[in-house]
Write a protein that holds these residues in place. Structure first.
Motif, PDB file in Angstrom:
ATOM      1  N   LEU A  10     -63.795 -23.578  76.904  1.00 45.02           N
ATOM      2  CA  LEU A  10     -62.932 -24.296  75.956  1.00 45.02           C
ATOM      3  C   LEU A  10     -63.784 -25.022  74.925  1.00 45.02           C
ATOM      4  O   LEU A  10     -63.481 -25.032  73.753  1.00 45.02           O
ATOM      5  CB  LEU A  10     -62.052 -25.303  76.700  1.00 45.02           C
ATOM      6  CG  LEU A  10     -60.885 -24.725  77.493  1.00 45.02           C
ATOM      7  CD1 LEU A  10     -60.257 -25.800  78.368  1.00 45.02           C
ATOM      8  CD2 LEU A  10     -59.836 -24.140  76.567  1.00 45.02           C
ATOM      9  N   LEU A  11     -64.887 -25.613  75.402  1.00 46.96           N
ATOM     10  CA  LEU A  11     -65.763 -26.364  74.513  1.00 46.96           C
ATOM     11  C   LEU A  11     -66.378 -25.425  73.490  1.00 46.96           C
ATOM     12  O   LEU A  11     -66.409 -25.705  72.301  1.00 46.96           O
ATOM     13  CB  LEU A  11     -66.848 -27.049  75.347  1.00 46.96           C
ATOM     14  CG  LEU A  11     -67.675 -28.097  74.620  1.00 46.96           C
ATOM     15  CD1 LEU A  11     -66.775 -29.240  74.160  1.00 46.96           C
ATOM     16  CD2 LEU A  11     -68.756 -28.642  75.547  1.00 46.96           C
ATOM     17  N   ALA A  12     -66.833 -24.263  73.976  1.00 44.17           N
ATOM     18  CA  ALA A  12     -67.451 -23.286  73.090  1.00 44.17           C
ATOM     19  C   ALA A  12     -66.461 -22.844  72.026  1.00 44.17           C
ATOM     20  O   ALA A  12     -66.795 -22.662  70.866  1.00 44.17           O
ATOM     21  CB  ALA A  12     -67.937 -22.081  73.900  1.00 44.17           C
ATOM     22  N   LEU A  13     -65.205 -22.698  72.419  1.00 44.14           N
ATOM     23  CA  LEU A  13     -64.178 -22.280  71.464  1.00 44.14           C
ATOM     24  C   LEU A  13     -63.868 -23.397  70.489  1.00 44.14           C
ATOM     25  O   LEU A  13     -63.511 -23.159  69.352  1.00 44.14           O
ATOM     26  CB  LEU A  13     -62.884 -21.891  72.211  1.00 44.14           C
ATOM     27  CG  LEU A  13     -62.961 -20.608  73.031  1.00 44.14           C
ATOM     28  CD1 LEU A  13     -61.696 -20.445  73.858  1.00 44.14           C
ATOM     29  CD2 LEU A  13     -63.159 -19.402  72.128  1.00 44.14           C
ATOM     30  N   ALA A  14     -64.017 -24.644  70.953  1.00 48.84           N
ATOM     31  CA  ALA A  14     -63.612 -25.780  70.135  1.00 48.84           C
ATOM     32  C   ALA A  14     -64.634 -26.100  69.046  1.00 48.84           C
ATOM     33  O   ALA A  14     -64.265 -26.502  67.967  1.00 48.84           O
ATOM     34  CB  ALA A  14     -63.406 -27.008  71.022  1.00 48.84           C
ATOM     35  N   PHE A  18     -64.610 -26.858  63.509  1.00 47.07           N
ATOM     36  CA  PHE A  18     -64.909 -27.847  62.476  1.00 47.07           C
ATOM     37  C   PHE A  18     -65.468 -27.144  61.239  1.00 47.07           C
ATOM     38  O   PHE A  18     -65.164 -27.498  60.117  1.00 47.07           O
ATOM     39  CB  PHE A  18     -65.943 -28.859  62.972  1.00 47.07           C
ATOM     40  CG  PHE A  18     -65.386 -29.788  64.010  1.00 47.07           C
ATOM     41  CD1 PHE A  18     -64.430 -30.725  63.658  1.00 47.07           C
ATOM     42  CD2 PHE A  18     -65.804 -29.716  65.323  1.00 47.07           C
ATOM     43  CE1 PHE A  18     -63.900 -31.596  64.605  1.00 47.07           C
ATOM     44  CE2 PHE A  18     -65.291 -30.570  66.264  1.00 47.07           C
ATOM     45  CZ  PHE A  18     -64.326 -31.515  65.915  1.00 47.07           C
ATOM     46  N   ALA A  19     -66.280 -26.125  61.503  1.00 44.97           N
ATOM     47  CA  ALA A  19     -66.947 -25.438  60.412  1.00 44.97           C
ATOM     48  C   ALA A  19     -65.987 -24.511  59.672  1.00 44.97           C
ATOM     49  O   ALA A  19     -66.059 -24.372  58.461  1.00 44.97           O
ATOM     50  CB  ALA A  19     -68.128 -24.651  60.950  1.00 44.97           C
ATOM     51  N   GLN A  20     -65.082 -23.873  60.412  1.00 40.32           N
ATOM     52  CA  GLN A  20     -64.223 -22.876  59.795  1.00 40.32           C
ATOM     53  C   GLN A  20     -62.773 -23.126  60.183  1.00 40.32           C
ATOM     54  O   GLN A  20     -62.372 -22.883  61.324  1.00 40.32           O
ATOM     55  CB  GLN A  20     -64.667 -21.482  60.269  1.00 40.32           C
ATOM     56  CG  GLN A  20     -64.120 -20.380  59.425  1.00 40.32           C
ATOM     57  CD  GLN A  20     -64.506 -19.016  59.986  1.00 40.32           C
ATOM     58  OE1 GLN A  20     -65.128 -18.896  61.036  1.00 40.32           O
ATOM     59  NE2 GLN A  20     -64.121 -17.977  59.275  1.00 40.32           N
ATOM     60  N   ALA A  21     -61.990 -23.630  59.247  1.00 38.55           N
ATOM     61  CA  ALA A  21     -60.580 -23.895  59.544  1.00 38.55           C
ATOM     62  C   ALA A  21     -59.844 -22.566  59.667  1.00 38.55           C
ATOM     63  O   ALA A  21     -60.165 -21.609  58.975  1.00 38.55           O
ATOM     64  CB  ALA A  21     -59.976 -24.733  58.421  1.00 38.55           C
ATOM     65  N   PRO A  22     -58.848 -22.496  60.571  1.00 35.35           N
ATOM     66  CA  PRO A  22     -58.089 -21.250  60.689  1.00 35.35           C
ATOM     67  C   PRO A  22     -57.157 -21.084  59.494  1.00 35.35           C
ATOM     68  O   PRO A  22     -56.947 -22.028  58.738  1.00 35.35           O
ATOM     69  CB  PRO A  22     -57.276 -21.479  61.971  1.00 35.35           C
ATOM     70  CG  PRO A  22     -57.131 -22.958  62.070  1.00 35.35           C
ATOM     71  CD  PRO A  22     -58.368 -23.539  61.460  1.00 35.35           C
ATOM     72  N   ALA A  23     -56.606 -19.880  59.340  1.00 32.90           N
ATOM     73  CA  ALA A  23     -55.596 -19.686  58.300  1.00 32.90           C
ATOM     74  C   ALA A  23     -54.314 -20.354  58.784  1.00 32.90           C
ATOM     75  O   ALA A  23     -53.943 -20.207  59.940  1.00 32.90           O
ATOM     76  CB  ALA A  23     -55.373 -18.200  58.097  1.00 32.90           C
ATOM     77  N   PHE A  24     -53.687 -21.118  57.922  1.00 32.83           N
ATOM     78  CA  PHE A  24     -52.459 -21.806  58.333  1.00 32.83           C
ATOM     79  C   PHE A  24     -51.239 -20.998  57.907  1.00 32.83           C
ATOM     80  O   PHE A  24     -51.234 -20.390  56.846  1.00 32.83           O
ATOM     81  CB  PHE A  24     -52.413 -23.221  57.735  1.00 32.83           C
ATOM     82  CG  PHE A  24     -53.452 -24.104  58.351  1.00 32.83           C
ATOM     83  CD1 PHE A  24     -53.297 -24.577  59.647  1.00 32.83           C
ATOM     84  CD2 PHE A  24     -54.609 -24.427  57.654  1.00 32.83           C
ATOM     85  CE1 PHE A  24     -54.267 -25.375  60.228  1.00 32.83           C
ATOM     86  CE2 PHE A  24     -55.589 -25.220  58.227  1.00 32.83           C
ATOM     87  CZ  PHE A  24     -55.424 -25.687  59.520  1.00 32.83           C
ATOM     88  N   HIS A  25     -50.236 -20.997  58.763  1.00 32.10           N
ATOM     89  CA  HIS A  25     -49.009 -20.248  58.503  1.00 32.10           C
ATOM     90  C   HIS A  25     -47.844 -21.220  58.465  1.00 32.10           C
ATOM     91  O   HIS A  25     -47.952 -22.349  58.935  1.00 32.10           O
ATOM     92  CB  HIS A  25     -48.781 -19.215  59.621  1.00 32.10           C
ATOM     93  CG  HIS A  25     -49.944 -18.314  59.816  1.00 32.10           C
ATOM     94  ND1 HIS A  25     -50.120 -17.160  59.100  1.00 32.10           N
ATOM     95  CD2 HIS A  25     -51.017 -18.412  60.648  1.00 32.10           C
ATOM     96  CE1 HIS A  25     -51.252 -16.583  59.475  1.00 32.10           C
ATOM     97  NE2 HIS A  25     -51.818 -17.317  60.409  1.00 32.10           N
ATOM     98  N   GLN A  26     -46.726 -20.730  57.971  1.00 28.12           N
ATOM     99  CA  GLN A  26     -45.547 -21.608  57.953  1.00 28.12           C
ATOM    100  C   GLN A  26     -45.022 -21.846  59.353  1.00 28.12           C
ATOM    101  O   GLN A  26     -44.385 -22.848  59.617  1.00 28.12           O
ATOM    102  CB  GLN A  26     -44.463 -20.991  57.069  1.00 28.12           C
ATOM    103  CG  GLN A  26     -44.858 -21.070  55.602  1.00 28.12           C
ATOM    104  CD  GLN A  26     -43.699 -20.800  54.675  1.00 28.12           C
ATOM    105  OE1 GLN A  26     -42.546 -20.879  55.056  1.00 28.12           O
ATOM    106  NE2 GLN A  26     -44.022 -20.480  53.448  1.00 28.12           N
TER     107      GLN A  26
END
Ligand code: HEC
Length: 151
Positions: A10-14, A18-26
Motif C-alpha cells: 500500500l505504501l509503495a502504491l501511495a 504525489f508526483a503524478q496526479a491521476p486523471a480525474f473523472h466526473q
C-alpha cells in the motif's frame, strides 16, 4: 507480522501519487458502499474520531506520555465493532479485512507504547496504521440510500 507485506505494498502504491496526479473523472471510481444516512453519519463520525485519536497519539509522543499513546490506540482499534450491526451484511469483505489489519496495527502500536516506549518503533507502527487509512480511502466511498429506496 502478517500484514507487513500488505502495508508495504500500500505504501509503495501511495508514494508516487504525489508526483503524478491521476486523471480525474466526473464520477468517483472508488467502489461505493451503500448505507442508510444514519449508518453513513455514524461511520463518518468514527472517522473524525480517528483524527482526534491521531492528535492524542502525537501529543503523547511529543510529551513522552506513553500511557496516553497506548490508551488512545487501544480505544481506536475496535472501530469495526462500533459500527452498526445493520451494516455488516453490506460491507464488502475487503473493507472488513482492511479494518481488521488497522486494528492489529493499532494494537501493535499500543503494545510498543506499553512495553518498550520506543518512539522510533511507535512511529513505524503509525506509518503502517496510516497505510490502512489511505488504502481503504483509495478503494471505497460511502453513499447514502436515496430517499425513495428507504423503508
Ligand atoms: C475500512 C475502511 C476505512 C479505514 C480503515 C479508514 N477509513 Fe476513513 N473513511 C472510509 C470511507 C469509506 C470514508 C468515506 C469516503 C467517501 O465517501 O468519500 C472515510 C472517510 C473519512 C474521513 C472523512 C470524515 C467526514 O466527516 O467526511 C476521515 C477524516 C477519515 N476517513 C479518517 C480516517 C483515518 C484517520 C483513518 C485511519 C486511522 C481511517 N479513516 C481509516 C473508510 C475507512
Amino acid at each position: 507480522m502478517p500484514h507487513r507485506a500488505a502495508a508495504l505494498l500500500l505504501l509503495a502504491l501511495a508514494v508516487p501519487s504525489f508526483a503524478q496526479a491521476p486523471a480525474f473523472h466526473q464520477t468517483d471510481k472508488r467502489l461505493p458502499i451503500t448505507l442508510t444516512p444514519v449508518e453513513r453519519n455514524q461511520t463518518l463520525y468514527e472517522m473524525r474520531e480517528f483524527l482526534h485519536g491521531f492528535h492524542n497519539i502525537h501529543l503523547g509522543l511529543a510529551n513522552g506520555d506513553m500511557r496516553l499513546v497506548a490508551l488512545t490506540a487501544r480505544t481506536m482499534a475496535p472501530f469495526l465493532d462500533r459500527l452498526p450491526e445493520s451494516m455488516r451484511e453490506r460491507t464488502p469483505e475487503e473493507f472488513v479485512q482492511i479494518a481488521i489489519a488497522l486494528r492489529e496495527s493499532l494494537e501493535a502500536l499500543a503494545r510498543s507504547a506499553e512495553t518498550s516506549g520506543d518512539v522510533q518503533e511507535i512511529h513505524g507502527h503509525l506509518a503502517e496504521v496510516v497505510t490502512y487509512c489511505s488504502g481503504c480511502h483509495d478503494t471505497f466511498r460511502l453513499q447514502a440510500t436515496p430517499p425513495r429506496a428507504r423503508r
